[in-house]
Write a protein that holds these residues in place. Structure first.
Motif, PDB file in Angstrom:
ATOM      1  N   HIS A  90       0.825  -1.212   0.000  1.00 62.57           N
ATOM      2  CA  HIS A  90       0.000   0.000   0.000  1.00 62.57           C
ATOM      3  C   HIS A  90       0.863   1.268   0.000  1.00 62.57           C
ATOM      4  O   HIS A  90       0.552   2.242  -0.677  1.00 62.57           O
ATOM      5  N   LYS A  91       1.975   1.211   0.746  1.00 58.08           N
ATOM      6  CA  LYS A  91       2.830   2.391   0.886  1.00 58.08           C
ATOM      7  C   LYS A  91       3.636   2.686  -0.383  1.00 58.08           C
ATOM      8  O   LYS A  91       3.785   3.843  -0.780  1.00 58.08           O
ATOM      9  N   TYR A  92       4.151   1.620  -1.029  1.00 49.68           N
ATOM     10  CA  TYR A  92       5.126   1.851  -2.103  1.00 49.68           C
ATOM     11  C   TYR A  92       4.630   1.579  -3.526  1.00 49.68           C
ATOM     12  O   TYR A  92       5.171   2.141  -4.472  1.00 49.68           O
ATOM     13  N   ILE A  93       3.632   0.719  -3.677  1.00 48.40           N
ATOM     14  CA  ILE A  93       3.223   0.344  -5.025  1.00 48.40           C
ATOM     15  C   ILE A  93       2.061   1.235  -5.470  1.00 48.40           C
ATOM     16  O   ILE A  93       0.886   0.939  -5.222  1.00 48.40           O
ATOM     17  N   THR A  94       2.419   2.330  -6.116  1.00 49.63           N
ATOM     18  CA  THR A  94       1.433   3.301  -6.586  1.00 49.63           C
ATOM     19  C   THR A  94       1.691   3.595  -8.059  1.00 49.63           C
ATOM     20  O   THR A  94       2.755   3.259  -8.600  1.00 49.63           O
ATOM     21  N   GLU A  95       0.733   4.238  -8.683  1.00 46.14           N
ATOM     22  CA  GLU A  95       0.886   4.604 -10.099  1.00 46.14           C
ATOM     23  C   GLU A  95       2.132   5.467 -10.301  1.00 46.14           C
ATOM     24  O   GLU A  95       2.901   5.282 -11.244  1.00 46.14           O
ATOM     25  N   GLN A  96       2.355   6.410  -9.376  1.00 48.25           N
ATOM     26  CA  GLN A  96       3.485   7.330  -9.496  1.00 48.25           C
ATOM     27  C   GLN A  96       4.826   6.616  -9.349  1.00 48.25           C
ATOM     28  O   GLN A  96       5.745   6.796 -10.154  1.00 48.25           O
TER      29      GLN A  96
ATOM     30  N   LEU B 228       5.582   3.427  -9.699  1.00 50.56           N
ATOM     31  CA  LEU B 228       5.825   2.465 -10.769  1.00 50.56           C
ATOM     32  C   LEU B 228       6.212   3.174 -12.066  1.00 50.56           C
ATOM     33  O   LEU B 228       7.090   2.707 -12.801  1.00 50.56           O
ATOM     34  N   SER B 229       5.578   4.293 -12.330  1.00 57.29           N
ATOM     35  CA  SER B 229       5.946   5.083 -13.517  1.00 57.29           C
ATOM     36  C   SER B 229       7.366   5.626 -13.374  1.00 57.29           C
ATOM     37  O   SER B 229       8.153   5.605 -14.326  1.00 57.29           O
ATOM     38  N   ASN B 230       7.695   6.093 -12.173  1.00 57.39           N
ATOM     39  CA  ASN B 230       9.040   6.619 -11.929  1.00 57.39           C
ATOM     40  C   ASN B 230      10.114   5.531 -12.074  1.00 57.39           C
ATOM     41  O   ASN B 230      11.269   5.825 -12.369  1.00 57.39           O
ATOM     42  N   ALA B 231       9.704   4.276 -11.851  1.00 59.15           N
ATOM     43  CA  ALA B 231      10.653   3.157 -11.970  1.00 59.15           C
ATOM     44  C   ALA B 231      10.885   2.754 -13.422  1.00 59.15           C
ATOM     45  O   ALA B 231      11.665   1.848 -13.695  1.00 59.15           O
ATOM     46  N   GLY B 232      10.210   3.441 -14.358  1.00 59.19           N
ATOM     47  CA  GLY B 232      10.448   3.200 -15.776  1.00 59.19           C
ATOM     48  C   GLY B 232       9.448   2.288 -16.456  1.00 59.19           C
ATOM     49  O   GLY B 232       9.674   1.856 -17.590  1.00 59.19           O
ATOM     50  N   LEU B 233       8.332   2.001 -15.788  1.00 55.85           N
ATOM     51  CA  LEU B 233       7.346   1.099 -16.392  1.00 55.85           C
ATOM     52  C   LEU B 233       6.423   1.838 -17.344  1.00 55.85           C
ATOM     53  O   LEU B 233       6.132   3.028 -17.170  1.00 55.85           O
ATOM     54  N   TYR B 234       5.935   1.098 -18.346  1.00 56.42           N
ATOM     55  CA  TYR B 234       4.947   1.636 -19.270  1.00 56.42           C
ATOM     56  C   TYR B 234       3.578   1.662 -18.585  1.00 56.42           C
ATOM     57  O   TYR B 234       3.328   0.940 -17.607  1.00 56.42           O
ATOM     58  N   LYS B 235       2.682   2.480 -19.161  1.00 50.85           N
ATOM     59  CA  LYS B 235       1.343   2.672 -18.578  1.00 50.85           C
ATOM     60  C   LYS B 235       0.617   1.338 -18.395  1.00 50.85           C
ATOM     61  O   LYS B 235       0.029   1.073 -17.343  1.00 50.85           O
ATOM     62  N   GLU B 236       0.660   0.476 -19.430  1.00 49.68           N
ATOM     63  CA  GLU B 236      -0.083  -0.798 -19.352  1.00 49.68           C
ATOM     64  C   GLU B 236       0.525  -1.733 -18.304  1.00 49.68           C
ATOM     65  O   GLU B 236      -0.192  -2.523 -17.687  1.00 49.68           O
ATOM     66  N   GLU B 237       1.830  -1.644 -18.085  1.00 48.94           N
ATOM     67  CA  GLU B 237       2.480  -2.465 -17.054  1.00 48.94           C
ATOM     68  C   GLU B 237       2.068  -1.996 -15.661  1.00 48.94           C
ATOM     69  O   GLU B 237       1.815  -2.806 -14.770  1.00 48.94           O
ATOM     70  N   VAL B 238       1.995  -0.672 -15.512  1.00 50.20           N
ATOM     71  CA  VAL B 238       1.547  -0.096 -14.235  1.00 50.20           C
ATOM     72  C   VAL B 238       0.122  -0.548 -13.939  1.00 50.20           C
ATOM     73  O   VAL B 238      -0.194  -0.982 -12.823  1.00 50.20           O
TER      74      VAL B 238
ATOM     75  N   THR C 223      -1.484  -3.195 -15.006  1.00 50.90           N
ATOM     76  CA  THR C 223      -1.528  -4.626 -14.671  1.00 50.90           C
ATOM     77  C   THR C 223      -1.148  -4.844 -13.211  1.00 50.90           C
ATOM     78  O   THR C 223      -1.852  -5.555 -12.470  1.00 50.90           O
ATOM     79  N   LEU C 224      -0.053  -4.257 -12.763  1.00 52.78           N
ATOM     80  CA  LEU C 224       0.411  -4.459 -11.385  1.00 52.78           C
ATOM     81  C   LEU C 224      -0.603  -3.929 -10.375  1.00 52.78           C
ATOM     82  O   LEU C 224      -0.888  -4.575  -9.364  1.00 52.78           O
ATOM     83  N   LEU C 225      -1.158  -2.757 -10.650  1.00 49.33           N
ATOM     84  CA  LEU C 225      -2.140  -2.185  -9.723  1.00 49.33           C
ATOM     85  C   LEU C 225      -3.404  -3.039  -9.657  1.00 49.33           C
ATOM     86  O   LEU C 225      -3.985  -3.242  -8.587  1.00 49.33           O
ATOM     87  N   LYS C 226      -3.834  -3.559 -10.802  1.00 51.39           N
ATOM     88  CA  LYS C 226      -5.021  -4.424 -10.824  1.00 51.39           C
ATOM     89  C   LYS C 226      -4.779  -5.717 -10.059  1.00 51.39           C
ATOM     90  O   LYS C 226      -5.647  -6.201  -9.341  1.00 51.39           O
ATOM     91  N   LEU C 227      -3.598  -6.288 -10.218  1.00 51.18           N
ATOM     92  CA  LEU C 227      -3.306  -7.555  -9.555  1.00 51.18           C
ATOM     93  C   LEU C 227      -3.195  -7.399  -8.046  1.00 51.18           C
ATOM     94  O   LEU C 227      -3.535  -8.306  -7.292  1.00 51.18           O
ATOM     95  N   HIS C 228      -2.714  -6.241  -7.597  1.00 52.07           N
ATOM     96  CA  HIS C 228      -2.626  -6.007  -6.156  1.00 52.07           C
ATOM     97  C   HIS C 228      -3.955  -5.554  -5.557  1.00 52.07           C
ATOM     98  O   HIS C 228      -4.200  -5.759  -4.371  1.00 52.07           O
TER      99      HIS C 228
END
Length: 605
Positions: free
Chosen positions: A139-145, A147-157, A159-164
């Motif tokens: 909850h604290k670290y896995i956010t849209e912001q 994940l985007s800052n880590a270099g992921l594409y929009k669709e990858e972000v 997917t990860l948010l949906k799975l969590h």
């Protein structure tokens, strides 16, 4: 990125990066949203009214009205407690969850649970941490912001948010399986994350000095022409060694018989009077390299040899020092500018580090070249090239003429005839057994059992194995005067045997394809018509043996091996043997790895 207070938890999880944490996905979900369908043998969540409740033979039986479906169902509680009697009393209105089945045309829900917190999909994590701890981290670290800052594409972000935190399970699953787009995105993130970690793990050390010797006189003096791949490898080494700001760290991978030794000798000439140490895993190999170096480099460099048993020349003054691990224990080794290890996979990381430490000068390091005769899959090489430079030598100096044949018990008479014919031509035979002593667990003759048979049929039969203290002298004697050598896989990497034309591998299906390729590589080294017999007792011939027998290309075989093992032993122990990735499949996902490599180029070290 991570707060100091969370570091201990992440260490326990063995997660070093944000994406490591993001890829720690729920193992399952608890779905308490109200069900819209009544499918047989599925878990539902529904509003109910208790129509009646009665005790039958000590069990509570309840009739329920499923309000949203306007249907009735029976519920039976095998373990009845006062709680159940109170909760499921007549006229009570509840939210329940349980598995629904049809029984004799009637709906049945056995042992349902009454719930108060409903309307959610709750992820369930299975980690070393408490459920509350891992959920807090996510909850604290896995956010849209982030994940985007880590270099992921929009669709990858997404997917990860949906799975969590899915809103409904239909957005992530299709027919009970993860949707293809989510699987693709997970593979892409996993590849990208792994490559970024390798890139950041790469250590760049300043070189002791730039090495600019000219290998041309050596190349021109050779009585044969080098292949294009050999020349390309030498050119890569030249560029590496000419850089004083960065000590070379390169692996040269050549198929069996591809002529790696000539590249090794050219590298030593580039270093010239700045000195080279060349280490081999056995005194046989080291001695063989010394003989080759003396033959082709003797007019250009002074050469010394060092093993546990003997030494040739003054290693404290020589330009090229060739030896075994005995080099590790010499305190008076000269400082050298180039370090070369042959058959690098045969040395432990600690041994390589010991030698590296011996030749370090202040904060600068010797250029470091590693050679291996074990081809690796293309995808594996693509991944490892983030950590270390890789050159492959695929072309062979001459066409190998090796016929690979799968044989069984009924073919033994023909095999025996073939062996006699080859011996009559002064050719040599190796027979490889899967074990030295008899075993009830292995359905094959052992080496010791077979020894009496072969010695009774033929002259000049030699025997050796891994625990044989005299194996090196046995191999040398066999090379000079033997007809048949009975052995184990100790022969996989070893002495050059010019007269060897036939290898028989007993219990071939018990060996990995890479090992089979190395064993087969013992024959046909000088263009003579040669044979590899794969002996198996398997009722049905394994498909991988059939595919192996159809190619001599070690790099294709490495890909086959990867396909059948779904794993890989990556260089330098970065990834252990076994399934290296949770989502990524190295035998199928080359395009995903290629795309990840392009992305990683933009990532700062």
């Amino acid at each position: 990125m991570f707060q100091e207070s969370d570091i201990p938890l992440l260490k326990r999880l063995k997660k070093r990066t944000l994406l490591d944490l993001a890829l720690t996905l729920p193992q399952s979900y608890s779905d308490t949203t109200l069900s819209s369908q009544l499918n047989d043998n599925t878990t539902i969540t529904a509003k109910v009214k208790v129509l009646s409740a009665s005790i039958i033979q000590g069990r509570l039986k309840v009739e329920l009205l499923l309000k949203d479906f306007n249907k009735t169902a029976s519920a039976l509680f095998f373990k009845t407690t006062p709680y159940h009697k109170d909760k499921f009393r007549a006229n009570a209105e509840l939210i329940i969850t349980g598995r629904v089945n049809h029984f004799r045309g009637h709906l049945q829900i056995n042992q349902p649970r009454a719930i108060t917190d409903y309307g959610q999909i709750v992820p369930k994590y299975k980690t070393i941490l408490k459920e509350s701890e891992i959920k807090t981290l996510i909850h604290k670290y896995i956010t849209e912001q982030t994940l985007s800052n880590a270099g992921l594409y929009k669709e990858e972000v997404e997917t990860l948010l949906k799975l969590h935190n899915p809103k409904n399970l239909n957005e992530i699953y299709s027919s009970g399986n993860l949707k293809e787009e989510h699987l693709f995105n997970l593979k892409s993130v996993e590849a990208y994350n792994h490559l970024v970690k390798l890139k950041r793990k790469r250590i760049i050390t300043k070189a002791v000095k730039a090495l600019t010797g000219d290998p041309s006189p050596f190349i021109e003096a050779l009585p044969f022409k080098l292949t294009k791949d050999q020349l390309n490898a030498i050119e890569s080494v030249q560029k590496d060694l000419a850089n004083s700001n960065k000590a070379a760290k390169r692996v040269i991978i050549g198929d069996v018989g591809s002529g790696k030794t000539m590249v090794i000798l050219a590298a030593a000439l580039i270093a010239k009077e700045d000195k080279t140490i060349l280490m081999a895993p056995t005194s046989l190999l080291a001695n063989q390299l010394y003989e080759e170096a003396s033959k082709y480099l003797g007019q250009f460099l002074s050469i010394a040899f060092l093993s546990q048993k003997n030494s040739i020349g003054d290693y404290t003054k020589a330009d090229l020092i060739i030896g075994t691990h005995a080099l590790l224990y010499k305190k008076d080794l000269p400082k050298v500018a180039l370090l070369i290890i042959d058959e690098q996979h045969r040395f432990g990381a600690n041994q390589r580090a010991m030698l590296d430490a011996l030749v370090k000068q202040e904060n600068k390091g010797a250029h470091f070249l590693q050679f291996s005769a074990t081809p690796i899959p293309r995808t594996q090489a693509m991944i490892e090239s983030e950590l270390i430079d890789i050159t492959t030598i695929k072309m062979l100096p001459f066409e190998k003429k090796i016929e690979t044949v799968i044989i069984k018990r009924e073919d033994f008479a023909n095999l025996l005839k073939h062996i006699k014919e080859e011996i009559s031509k002064k050719h040599q035979i190796i027979i490889v057994y899967p074990l030295v002593e008899p075993s009830t667990e292995v359905p094959y003759t052992s080496l010791t059992e077979a020894q009496k048979y072969w010695e009774s049929k033929f002259d000049n039969v030699y025997t050796t194995h891994g625990k044989d203290k005299e194996k090196e002298s046995t191999l040398l004697d066999f090379r000079e005067q033997g007809s048949i050598l009975l052995t184990t896989t100790v022969i996989e990497v070893g002495i050059s045997l010019p007269k060897l034309t036939t290898i028989v591998i007993v219990g071939a299906e018990r060996f990995g394809l890479a090992t089979l390729h190395q064993l087969r590589g013992r024959v046909g080294r000088y263009g003579i018509n040669s044979y590899c017999y794969l002996y198996t007792n398997a009722t049905a011939t394994p498909k991988r043996l059939e595919e192996f027998s159809n190619t001599l290309d070690g790099f294709k075989i490495a890909n086959l091996d990867l396909k059948y093992r779904n794993s890989g032993d990556l260089l330098d122990g970065v990834t252990q043997s076994g399934k290296a990735f949770q989502w990524l499949n190295l035998s199928e996902d080359e395009k995903i790895i290629e795309n990840a490599k392009e992305r990683v180029k933009k990532v700062p070290t």
